[in-house]
Every structure is written in structure tokens, then in C-alpha cells.
Design a protein around this motif. Structure first.
Motif, PDB file in Angstrom:
ATOM      1  N   GLY A 233       1.487   6.225   6.480  1.00 64.27           N
ATOM      2  CA  GLY A 233       0.493   5.558   5.651  1.00 64.27           C
ATOM      3  C   GLY A 233       1.084   4.344   4.954  1.00 64.27           C
ATOM      4  N   ILE A 234       0.250   3.335   4.730  1.00 66.68           N
ATOM      5  CA  ILE A 234       0.618   2.155   3.946  1.00 66.68           C
ATOM      6  C   ILE A 234      -0.273   2.158   2.704  1.00 66.68           C
ATOM      7  N   PHE A 235       0.317   1.992   1.526  1.00 62.00           N
ATOM      8  CA  PHE A 235      -0.405   2.192   0.269  1.00 62.00           C
ATOM      9  C   PHE A 235      -0.243   0.995  -0.655  1.00 62.00           C
ATOM     10  N   LEU A 236      -1.245   0.776  -1.494  1.00 63.21           N
ATOM     11  CA  LEU A 236      -1.143  -0.176  -2.592  1.00 63.21           C
ATOM     12  C   LEU A 236      -1.512   0.523  -3.892  1.00 63.21           C
ATOM     13  N   SER A 237      -0.995  -0.001  -4.974  1.00 63.42           N
ATOM     14  CA  SER A 237      -1.311   0.532  -6.296  1.00 63.42           C
ATOM     15  C   SER A 237      -2.753   0.220  -6.672  1.00 63.42           C
ATOM     16  N   GLU A 238      -3.463   1.222  -7.169  1.00 67.25           N
ATOM     17  CA  GLU A 238      -4.833   1.000  -7.618  1.00 67.25           C
ATOM     18  C   GLU A 238      -4.852   0.029  -8.796  1.00 67.25           C
ATOM     19  N   ASP A 239      -3.870   0.148  -9.691  1.00 65.39           N
ATOM     20  CA  ASP A 239      -3.816  -0.744 -10.852  1.00 65.39           C
ATOM     21  C   ASP A 239      -3.558  -2.183 -10.424  1.00 65.39           C
ATOM     22  N   THR A 240      -2.681  -2.346  -9.430  1.00 64.08           N
ATOM     23  CA  THR A 240      -2.401  -3.696  -8.940  1.00 64.08           C
ATOM     24  C   THR A 240      -3.652  -4.333  -8.370  1.00 64.08           C
ATOM     25  N   LEU A 241      -4.380  -3.579  -7.567  1.00 64.81           N
ATOM     26  CA  LEU A 241      -5.609  -4.111  -6.983  1.00 64.81           C
ATOM     27  C   LEU A 241      -6.633  -4.434  -8.064  1.00 64.81           C
ATOM     28  N   ASP A 242      -6.724  -3.558  -9.076  1.00 62.35           N
ATOM     29  CA  ASP A 242      -7.668  -3.803 -10.169  1.00 62.35           C
ATOM     30  C   ASP A 242      -7.322  -5.067 -10.943  1.00 62.35           C
ATOM     31  N   GLY A 243      -6.048  -5.444 -10.934  1.00 61.30           N
ATOM     32  CA  GLY A 243      -5.616  -6.628 -11.666  1.00 61.30           C
ATOM     33  C   GLY A 243      -5.866  -7.928 -10.935  1.00 61.30           C
ATOM     34  N   LEU A 244      -6.304  -7.850  -9.692  1.00 60.20           N
ATOM     35  CA  LEU A 244      -6.605  -9.048  -8.913  1.00 60.20           C
ATOM     36  C   LEU A 244      -8.081  -9.416  -9.060  1.00 60.20           C
ATOM     37  N   SER A 245      -8.398 -10.616  -8.714  1.00 68.67           N
ATOM     38  CA  SER A 245      -9.805 -11.010  -8.700  1.00 68.67           C
ATOM     39  C   SER A 245     -10.522 -10.265  -7.575  1.00 68.67           C
ATOM     40  N   GLU A 246     -11.811 -10.111  -7.710  1.00 67.61           N
ATOM     41  CA  GLU A 246     -12.586  -9.449  -6.657  1.00 67.61           C
ATOM     42  C   GLU A 246     -12.435 -10.175  -5.329  1.00 67.61           C
ATOM     43  N   LYS A 247     -12.374 -11.493  -5.386  1.00 67.50           N
ATOM     44  CA  LYS A 247     -12.219 -12.305  -4.181  1.00 67.50           C
ATOM     45  C   LYS A 247     -10.916 -11.971  -3.464  1.00 67.50           C
ATOM     46  N   ASP A 248      -9.828 -11.839  -4.225  1.00 66.37           N
ATOM     47  CA  ASP A 248      -8.542 -11.556  -3.599  1.00 66.37           C
ATOM     48  C   ASP A 248      -8.443 -10.102  -3.145  1.00 66.37           C
TER      49      ASP A 248
END
Length: 339
Positions: A233-248
Motif C-alpha cells: 500500500g501507498i499512504f498519505l497523511s490525512e492531516d497533510t491532505l487536509d492542509g492542502l487546497s481542495e484543488k491540490d
């Protein structure tokens, strides 16, 4: 000129952070820099992300932060923004992902990896096995084959041999083939083969080069789709994603998921092909399994489907339907892409 300068400066204060500064995602990784994951898969994904976000988001690989079975915790704790790892390193946590590792899918690793993502989304995600991180890709390594210190006349001759196995489906297959399974980390395989602690190993062909098996296990019995596949599996942090703009966020997900899963599997398959070529050049004997071998293997492992269904009863998913759909997706992808 001073008025113009201050207008620009004040204007910059009110720009969104995603516009003002480039975001660097730190991705924890392991294996050597020459491994397919670090040489091809993650850099390619990083390029896709950078292009999709118009340069606002980039990734950086970070090595040696911990063992593969610690990387999900590092992502959850915010120590890194993402990581990848082998599901089998978390016994009891990832039961559903072992669906992809079962034998007899009759499809290659790219087709299986695409099916892995689709069936996860349609059937398995609701079980919450990846809660705490955002799963952005699932894939398998290439087909697991049999590499030996001495040649096998037939698959049945493996009975009683000491074989290094990696746990999970590998161990279950080993039991059904009558081998004496020996558990050990991958970095010990070369030494164990050299010293005769084991007679052989179940591993994908790429390890002929990455683990130098061409030197210590020069005899390979090769099944068309292998004995098993390994699920990652390849994972990203939920907090990191939440900190980005919706566009990104949307841009990153658009170049992840099925697209990332297929690319990763293909890179590992290409590494298999390269390693097999090197092994043959070095004088390794790589023999295709006979029809008799394949029939023997299918009979010996025929109960594994039901064993998997039974093992995931506590996950509250329709396991039989998921397995049936999985194989249909994998085989349809194989046919559609001429593989």
C-alpha cells in the motif's frame, strides 16, 4: 516606485499559502535507492504530482526512518507525510488485502493491481483496515517463484525442503507443498542460502538482482503467474491532505489511485524481466513449470480461496463476491490490454 513596492508586498500577505510557498511532501521509503520503488515508482508519481499541481506540491524521499512495519505509524503521527509498505508486515490488521496475494488469479501483476484498487474501492474500503491514513495506491510485486540452491526435477520434489517463506499466503502455500518453512527477514536470505540454512526461497524474480540470488540460488522453477503475489500500500497523511487546497488535493488524487497502482506494478514487473535476463546471462537455469507441475500446484492450493473467505468473516464484507469480482476485473484488464 515605493508605493508600487508596498502594494505588492501587502498583496503577497493575503495570498493563500498554497500559492505563496511550495509544499514539500516527505515520503518515507525503504529498500535500496536502486530498487524499482525508489528508482522509478515514487519519482514518477512525484513528477505527476508536481505537474498536476503546477509546481505547488513536490515530494522528497526520506530513507532510514524506521522498519517497514513502523511506517504507517509515522504517517499517522505526522512524522512524515506519506509512506509505502508491505501489508504482510502487519499480521491481523490487513486481512482483506491478502485477497490479491492468492494464487490462481491467472493474470499478471499489473492487471491484479488494477483489480486490487477497484475491488478495494467497491468492496473492501468500508471495512476500515486503512483508517488513520489515506490509501492512495495498492499494488503487488511480480509473481513469486521458486529459487533453489539445487535444481528440482519437478514441483513435487520440493516436499521436505527447507524454504524461506515470508509469512501469510507464502506460508500457507509452503504448508500445502510440504516444505519446512523458515521465517526470516529478506536481508538474511543471501546469508541463509550461502550457509545452507535453507534450500531455497519463494521470491519474485527481481530479487535475482536486488538480493543477488543469482549467486546463491541459481536454479528457478517458474510458474506463468507465479505462486503468489505480495500486496503493498501507498499512504498519505490525512492531516497533510487536509492542509492542502481542495484543488491540490483533487490534483494529487487524480494521479494516484488506479493510475499509480498500475504504474507501480508495471515498474516491478519490468524489474523482474531485467533480473531474469541478468540471471540467465550469469548462467542461472530458469525452467518453466510443466503442465504436470501446474496441475499439482492447482490441486495443492485449491482450498486457499475458501480459507481466505473464512479468515475475513470478522470484516463484514461479502468476501465471495469480492473475490469473484476481483478475478473478473483482473482477467478483463489482461485481455483488454493484450497482456
Amino acid at each position: 516606485m515605493k508605493r508600487v513596492f508596498w502594494r505588492v508586498a501587502v498583496g503577497l500577505l493575503f495570498l493563500p499559502m498554497s500559492v505563496m510557498a511550495e509544499v514539500e511532501l516527505k515520503i518515507a521509503t525503504w529498500l535500496s535507492p536502486a530498487a524499482a520503488m525508489n528508482k522509478t515508482v515514487l519519482p514518477t508519481w512525484g513528477k505527476w504530482i508536481e505537474e498536476a499541481t503546477e509546481g505547488r506540491v513536490k515530494i522528497t524521499l526520506v530513507y532510514d526512518l524506521g522498519s517497514p512495519n513502523s511506517l504507517i505509524d509515522l504517517v499517522e503521527d505526522g512524522a512524515v507525510d506519506g509512506a509505502w509498505t508491505y501489508h504482510g508486515y502487519f499480521p491481523g490488521q490487513f486481512k482483506l488485502t491478502s485477497l490479491a496475494e492468492l494464487p490462481n488469479h491467472n493474470a499478471g501483476s499489473e492487471a491484479v493491481s488494477v483489480a486490487h484498487w477497484r475491488i478495494h474501492e467497491d468492496y473492501l474500503a468500508e471495512a476500515g483496515e486503512h483508517d488513520g491514513v489515506e490509501l492512495v495506491g495498492v499494488f503487488t510485486h511480480g509473481p513469486g517463484q521458486i529459487h533453489m540452491r539445487e535444481p528440482l526435477e519437478s514441483l513435487e520434489d520440493i516436499k521436505g525442503k527447507k524454504i524461506r517463506v515470508g509469512g501469510g499466503i507464502q506460508s500457507a502455500i509452503g504448508e500445502r507443498l510440504g516444505v519446512t518453512g523458515v521465517a526470516a527477514p529478506a536481508n538474511k536470505i543471501y546469508e541463509m542460502l550461502t550457509q545452507g540454512v535453507v534450500d531455497g526461497v519463494f521470491n519474485p524474480m527481481s530479487t535475482k538482482t536486488t538480493l543477488k540470488l543469482h549467486e546463491v540460488a541459481p536454479y528457478t522453477l517458474k510458474l506463468p503467474h507465479g505462486m503468489y503475489l505480495g500486496s503493498f500500500g501507498i499512504f498519505l497523511s490525512e492531516d497533510t491532505l487536509d492542509g492542502l487546497s481542495e484543488k491540490d488535493r483533487d490534483a494529487i488524487m487524480a494521479v494516484s489511485g488506479e493510475k499509480l497502482s498500475a504504474m507501480a506494478a508495471k515498474a516491478w514487473a519490468d524489474a523482474d524481466d531485467y533480473a531474469e535476463g541478468v540471471a540467465r546471462e550469469k548462467g542461472n537455469q530458469i525452467v518453466d513449470a510443466s503442465d504436470q507441475d501446474l496441475a499439482y500446484f492447482a490441486a495443492a492450493t485449491g482450498d486457499l480461496d475458501q480459507a481466505w473467505v473464512e479468515s475475513v468473516k470478522d470484516r463484514d464484507v461479502d468476501a465471495k463476491a469480492a473475490l469473484r469480482a476481483f478475478r473478473e476485473e483482473a482477467q478483463a484488464y489482461e485481455v483488454a490490454n493484450g497482456q
